[in-house]
Scaffold this motif. Sequence first.
Motif, PDB file in Angstrom:
ATOM      1  N   GLU A   6      56.395  15.289  20.649  1.00  0.00           N
ATOM      2  CA  GLU A   6      56.557  15.758  22.023  1.00  0.00           C
ATOM      3  C   GLU A   6      55.625  16.927  22.302  1.00  0.00           C
ATOM      4  OE1 GLU A   6      60.861  14.959  20.508  1.00  0.00           O
ATOM      5  OE2 GLU A   6      59.001  15.832  19.762  1.00  0.00           O
ATOM      6  N   SER A   7      55.302  17.112  23.576  1.00  0.00           N
ATOM      7  CA  SER A   7      54.525  18.267  24.011  1.00  0.00           C
ATOM      8  C   SER A   7      54.845  18.542  25.475  1.00  0.00           C
ATOM      9  CB  SER A   7      53.022  18.020  23.829  1.00  0.00           C
ATOM     10  OG  SER A   7      52.605  16.924  24.622  1.00  0.00           O
ATOM     11  N   GLY A   8      54.449  19.727  25.932  1.00  0.00           N
ATOM     12  CA  GLY A   8      54.584  20.067  27.338  1.00  0.00           C
ATOM     13  C   GLY A   8      55.655  21.080  27.661  1.00  0.00           C
ATOM     14  N   GLY A   9      56.495  21.411  26.708  1.00  0.00           N
ATOM     15  CA  GLY A   9      57.534  22.383  26.979  1.00  0.00           C
ATOM     16  C   GLY A   9      56.973  23.798  27.073  1.00  0.00           C
ATOM     17  N   SER A  21      55.484  15.099  27.507  1.00  0.00           N
ATOM     18  CA  SER A  21      54.877  13.879  26.979  1.00  0.00           C
ATOM     19  C   SER A  21      55.397  13.630  25.582  1.00  0.00           C
ATOM     20  CB  SER A  21      53.352  14.005  26.940  1.00  0.00           C
ATOM     21  OG  SER A  21      52.805  14.204  28.220  1.00  0.00           O
ATOM     22  N   CYS A  22      55.435  12.377  25.225  1.00  0.00           N
ATOM     23  CA  CYS A  22      55.843  11.991  23.880  1.00  0.00           C
ATOM     24  C   CYS A  22      54.873  10.925  23.405  1.00  0.00           C
ATOM     25  CB  CYS A  22      57.265  11.472  23.875  1.00  0.00           C
ATOM     26  SG  CYS A  22      57.810  10.810  22.294  1.00  0.00           S
ATOM     27  N   ALA A  23      54.047  11.285  22.443  1.00  0.00           N
ATOM     28  CA  ALA A  23      53.062  10.351  21.900  1.00  0.00           C
ATOM     29  C   ALA A  23      53.641   9.658  20.676  1.00  0.00           C
ATOM     30  CB  ALA A  23      51.792  11.088  21.520  1.00  0.00           C
ATOM     31  N   ALA A  24      53.517   8.351  20.658  1.00  0.00           N
ATOM     32  CA  ALA A  24      54.087   7.562  19.572  1.00  0.00           C
ATOM     33  C   ALA A  24      52.997   6.898  18.749  1.00  0.00           C
ATOM     34  CB  ALA A  24      55.016   6.499  20.134  1.00  0.00           C
ATOM     35  N   ILE A  70      61.475   9.412  34.354  1.00  0.00           N
ATOM     36  CA  ILE A  70      60.938   8.948  33.078  1.00  0.00           C
ATOM     37  C   ILE A  70      59.979   7.798  33.349  1.00  0.00           C
ATOM     38  CG2 ILE A  70      62.855   7.334  32.665  1.00  0.00           C
ATOM     39  CD1 ILE A  70      62.600   8.015  29.658  1.00  0.00           C
ATOM     40  N   SER A  71      58.901   7.760  32.588  1.00  0.00           N
ATOM     41  CA  SER A  71      57.941   6.670  32.695  1.00  0.00           C
ATOM     42  C   SER A  71      57.286   6.448  31.336  1.00  0.00           C
ATOM     43  CB  SER A  71      56.872   6.984  33.754  1.00  0.00           C
ATOM     44  OG  SER A  71      56.144   8.147  33.405  1.00  0.00           O
ATOM     45  N   ARG A  72      56.610   5.334  31.201  1.00  0.00           N
ATOM     46  CA  ARG A  72      55.939   5.060  29.931  1.00  0.00           C
ATOM     47  C   ARG A  72      54.639   4.322  30.196  1.00  0.00           C
ATOM     48  NH1 ARG A  72      59.921   1.670  26.370  1.00  0.00           N
ATOM     49  NH2 ARG A  72      58.158   1.624  24.901  1.00  0.00           N
ATOM     50  N   ASP A  73      53.707   4.524  29.285  1.00  0.00           N
ATOM     51  CA  ASP A  73      52.423   3.827  29.311  1.00  0.00           C
ATOM     52  C   ASP A  73      52.255   3.197  27.933  1.00  0.00           C
ATOM     53  OD1 ASP A  73      49.764   3.013  29.255  1.00  0.00           O
ATOM     54  OD2 ASP A  73      49.063   4.726  30.409  1.00  0.00           O
ATOM     55  N   ASN A  74      52.550   1.913  27.839  1.00  0.00           N
ATOM     56  CA  ASN A  74      52.494   1.249  26.538  1.00  0.00           C
ATOM     57  C   ASN A  74      51.077   1.153  25.991  1.00  0.00           C
ATOM     58  OD1 ASN A  74      55.274   0.942  26.401  1.00  0.00           O
ATOM     59  ND2 ASN A  74      55.254  -1.121  27.265  1.00  0.00           N
ATOM     60  N   ALA A  75      50.098   1.131  26.871  1.00  0.00           N
ATOM     61  CA  ALA A  75      48.707   1.087  26.415  1.00  0.00           C
ATOM     62  C   ALA A  75      48.325   2.378  25.710  1.00  0.00           C
ATOM     63  CB  ALA A  75      47.777   0.829  27.589  1.00  0.00           C
ATOM     64  N   LYS A  76      48.956   3.468  26.108  1.00  0.00           N
ATOM     65  CA  LYS A  76      48.684   4.773  25.499  1.00  0.00           C
ATOM     66  C   LYS A  76      49.755   5.187  24.509  1.00  0.00           C
ATOM     67  CE  LYS A  76      46.072   6.612  29.443  1.00  0.00           C
ATOM     68  NZ  LYS A  76      45.986   7.700  30.447  1.00  0.00           N
ATOM     69  N   ASN A  77      50.743   4.327  24.307  1.00  0.00           N
ATOM     70  CA  ASN A  77      51.850   4.656  23.403  1.00  0.00           C
ATOM     71  C   ASN A  77      52.485   6.004  23.758  1.00  0.00           C
ATOM     72  OD1 ASN A  77      51.420   2.280  22.030  1.00  0.00           O
ATOM     73  ND2 ASN A  77      51.110   3.217  20.038  1.00  0.00           N
ATOM     74  N   THR A  78      52.724   6.214  25.025  1.00  0.00           N
ATOM     75  CA  THR A  78      53.223   7.500  25.483  1.00  0.00           C
ATOM     76  C   THR A  78      54.352   7.315  26.494  1.00  0.00           C
ATOM     77  OG1 THR A  78      51.045   8.509  25.157  1.00  0.00           O
ATOM     78  CG2 THR A  78      52.597   9.708  26.531  1.00  0.00           C
ATOM     79  N   VAL A  79      55.348   8.159  26.379  1.00  0.00           N
ATOM     80  CA  VAL A  79      56.423   8.214  27.368  1.00  0.00           C
ATOM     81  C   VAL A  79      56.435   9.616  27.969  1.00  0.00           C
ATOM     82  CG1 VAL A  79      58.188   8.834  25.653  1.00  0.00           C
ATOM     83  CG2 VAL A  79      58.867   7.728  27.787  1.00  0.00           C
TER      84      VAL A  79
END
Length: 121
Positions: A6-9, A21-24, A70-79
């Motif tokens: 996670e980041s952005g806090g 953001s949460c990068a997976a 909440i949203s997600r971008d599966n191409a970027k592996n990010t929520v």
Amino acid sequence: QVQLVESGGRLVQAGGSLRLSCAASGRTFSSYVMGWFRQAPGKEREFVARINWSGDSTAYADSVKGRFTISRDNAKNTVYLQMNSLKPEDTAVYYCAAGPLSNYWKHYAYWGQGTQVTVSS
């Protein structure tokens, strides 16, 4: 296996906005429900929001409904978690998690390390 970061806090004034953001990592990211949870000092971890694998179904805690998205971008592996109209009671460590279709944190198998959100009055 999914690893989450996670980041952005940060510290923000009441009424302000933040985007977490949460990068997976892991090729199976798109197959998981992704959730955001939070935990304030002395309190149990609580559900904030979740989104299904395709992004077309979401759910929110009553306390954040209408303010958080909440949203997600599966191409970027990010929520993402867009947080608007922040209140001091939103102060907590925010965690993203990957798991099944559930609002209960114990059902989620994979967790990030958390990011601190502090809202000043």
